[in-house]
Design an enzyme around this catalytic site. Sequence first.
Site, PDB file in Angstrom:
ATOM      1  N   LYS A 181     115.338 -10.409 -80.814  1.00 12.15           N
ATOM      2  CA  LYS A 181     115.995 -11.303 -79.871  1.00 12.15           C
ATOM      3  C   LYS A 181     116.052 -12.703 -80.461  1.00 12.15           C
ATOM      4  O   LYS A 181     115.258 -13.054 -81.333  1.00 12.15           O
ATOM      5  CB  LYS A 181     115.271 -11.303 -78.513  1.00 12.15           C
ATOM      6  CG  LYS A 181     113.813 -11.670 -78.493  1.00 12.15           C
ATOM      7  CD  LYS A 181     113.503 -13.137 -78.422  1.00 12.15           C
ATOM      8  CE  LYS A 181     114.170 -13.775 -77.226  1.00 12.15           C
ATOM      9  NZ  LYS A 181     113.934 -15.257 -77.240  1.00 12.15           N
ATOM     10  N   THR A 192     108.871 -15.484 -88.311  1.00 14.79           N
ATOM     11  CA  THR A 192     110.137 -15.030 -87.748  1.00 14.79           C
ATOM     12  C   THR A 192     110.164 -15.136 -86.240  1.00 14.79           C
ATOM     13  O   THR A 192     109.195 -15.516 -85.607  1.00 14.79           O
ATOM     14  CB  THR A 192     110.421 -13.571 -88.158  1.00 14.79           C
ATOM     15  OG1 THR A 192     111.684 -13.194 -87.633  1.00 14.79           O
ATOM     16  CG2 THR A 192     109.369 -12.633 -87.619  1.00 14.79           C
ATOM     17  N   ASN A 405     121.051 -25.849 -73.062  1.00 18.15           N
ATOM     18  CA  ASN A 405     119.778 -26.511 -73.339  1.00 18.15           C
ATOM     19  C   ASN A 405     119.562 -27.812 -72.587  1.00 18.15           C
ATOM     20  O   ASN A 405     118.485 -28.395 -72.644  1.00 18.15           O
ATOM     21  CB  ASN A 405     119.618 -26.717 -74.840  1.00 18.15           C
ATOM     22  CG  ASN A 405     119.336 -25.385 -75.496  1.00 18.15           C
ATOM     23  OD1 ASN A 405     118.365 -24.735 -75.143  1.00 18.15           O
ATOM     24  ND2 ASN A 405     120.200 -24.968 -76.404  1.00 18.15           N
TER      25      ASN A 405
END
Lengths: 410, 410
Positions: A181, A192, A405
């Site tokens: 995801k 990661t 955001n």
Amino acid sequence: MDSFKQIEGGVCAAKGFKANGVHAGIKKNSEKKDLAIIYSESLCSVGAVYTQNKACGANITVSKEHLKDGKAKAVICNSGNANTCNRDGVEKAKEMCKLAADVLGIDEKDVAVASTGVIGVPLNIEPIQKNIKTLIDNLGHSKEHAQNAAAAIMTTDTFMKEIAYEFEIDGKIVHIGGMSKGSGMIHPNMATMLAFVTTDCNITSEMLQKALSEDVKSTYNMVSVDGDTSTNDMCVVLANGEAQNNIINKEDDNYKIFCKALNMVNTYLSKQMAKDGEGATKLIECEVINASDIKLARKIAKSVITSNLVKAAMFGCDMNWGRISCAIGYTEDADFDINKVSINVGSKYGEMNVYKDGYGVEFSEEEALKILKEDEIKITIDMNCGTSKAVAWGCDLTYDYVKINGSYRS
Amino acid sequence: MDSFKQIEGGVCAAKGFKANGVHAGIKKNSEKKDLAIIYSESLCSVGAVYTQNKACGANITVSKEHLKDGKAKAVICNSGNANTCNRDGVEKAKEMCKLAADVLGIDEKDVAVASTGVIGVPLNIEPIQKNIKTLIDNLGHSKEHAQNAAAAIMTTDTFMKEIAYEFEIDGKIVHIGGMSKGSGMIHPNMATMLAFVTTDCNITSEMLQKALSEDVKSTYNMVSVDGDTSTNDMCVVLANGEAQNNIINKEDDNYKIFCKALNMVNTYLSKQMAKDGEGATKLIECEVINASDIKLARKIAKSVITSNLVKAAMFGCDMNWGRISCAIGYTEDADFDINKVSINVGSKYGEMNVYKDGYGVEFSEEEALKILKEDEIKITIDMNCGTSKAVAWGCDLTYDYVKINGSYRS
């Protein structure tokens, strides 16, 4: 042989792996799944890499502890809450492992835990307590089960990311599959974002860790959506050995075949994450070729892919290559001659050279627009100073990135 | 004494400095000035810092050559075209110096040149040839002349940036004034964006360079609008000595007074650039206090100010402090204990503690919104591990940043 066939099934493609995902109630929207599990009855070798962010999630602390013996049987993951910077975070992350372990009848030390979502809001453990039995009672190895899990780890992602391949080692059929995801706070550093890979390959924990640690350098660590390295990034590879190939315990040809398969899975998941970056309308791939060494190639590719100005120009379909040469030029700790550099920009429509030997090249604005109207753009940077290369993946910077955001918590 | 009085006049505030700005025709819009000059009849000591971008503008190459003797009399600057990555760039940058020098009747080696605007479009020298005489014939030392120059160096800037101070050295009145421009591709690295400072202080080139090189570390280099380090950043300080103080040629008390004045000018211009970042609606100031050393303080302040996620949250008036702790946590090459860190966010309205000892602190969303609705936000990060501090300036990430940069060339 080393031919690889793409198959269905994601994290359930490998023998002996089951998965599931449900809506437990961590996310308000009851249509959205938020609790996932992956399980292998056989004990697995585990490789794992984690974020290097100092403000790391509680799940990272607990997973590191549980996976330090290189062995595991299950991963439990919630979305909707990162369980990070919370006073009771570690306690709750451990509780998640215990809840899963108790229902599965295994040791909680064999469970890894991952969390993704908003930082700093205390995690409500109740929805997990209430739904863990349903989640586990309905475990299965169908592709639908894999998809349930892949859906349950999503946050602002707009589509599921999963892939699987089949290949041969020692005449045995081996499977590897993964899910991941994104899609914001994506700029992994030596670690990661959330990615889970399962394989029935027979391989030691040591070799699995080696393969993963090397592979993330050219896959997840080459993705950037917004330059923000998350607190909860984590990639776990589980290998249960059920393919019954002779165990891989050294860097032999079989190890190389396995690495190739792992790379194919991780590369696919990396590209999908970039393509699904928050607000993105375009995937941008930047390939640096003929560099003096691979570190330089990686740095330059990532510098270009991370530039807000390059990203905004791509959104506007504006062939403003000056921003690409600018981003190449400001790459940190990079030693090269800008006057040898050549830049091509292309897509499905075609490709054009826009910069050569330190200077701009005349081009047709009309043709440039046609190239940039496509939804996958490839920037090729020829350093003309060696033989190394690297690829990085990013996306454009859009109004929607700002919108998503500007009010993520609400 | 070391009291500093703010005065009018920008780059013309210091004795003996003249300036002007006109519309020459490099920009299409005839209402916008695009050619500026600063001139001192007396030969000046010069300090200068330049971008470290390898793809640097032709003006940088030529200015470095002309200023290497530490002396100059004039600066010529055009906006509307960066004259960067053009095959004939250096030739045209030299031509600009020669055109100015010929009309002024001085040596072209005493002229610095600056350019700002789009990269990679050949600079049309004709408008400069045609207008250089008008520009120079109308030189003057009024505040209007300083404003003409300040207006002529603007690109996407929405307001002029200039400032001046008066102070005393050796009982002599000394003046210092400056102007600068932003407002995108702003993330100076060991150098700066376009900024021009004039002073009648009597100081050697060597001490002036030392003062400037040190000062940019805490001023221009602490500004970031978008993380993109420009190809044409440049800051030049000209000191013609007309204040007649005893020459500053060592790091004595007078040098410290001059440094203080230089810092006040550069700090003001830095903040203005951040405030006028492309598309910005808010100035964000990030102060790191009680750090183990100043390098750590600077790195962390800049990491926070550069985070797209922090910037977007500020635009949305969302007290998403998890993104601040996240950006602190991923600061590169930084050694500290995140569990000692405390974060306050404030504005004219008030201030609140949102993070302490590694964890979130409960707060009123209503009060948070009132704080963030203001147009100047202050983030204070207490590292609790030393006595060093640093301040960085940035702005929010808005729809307009994307809009401006999706089609900059058109």
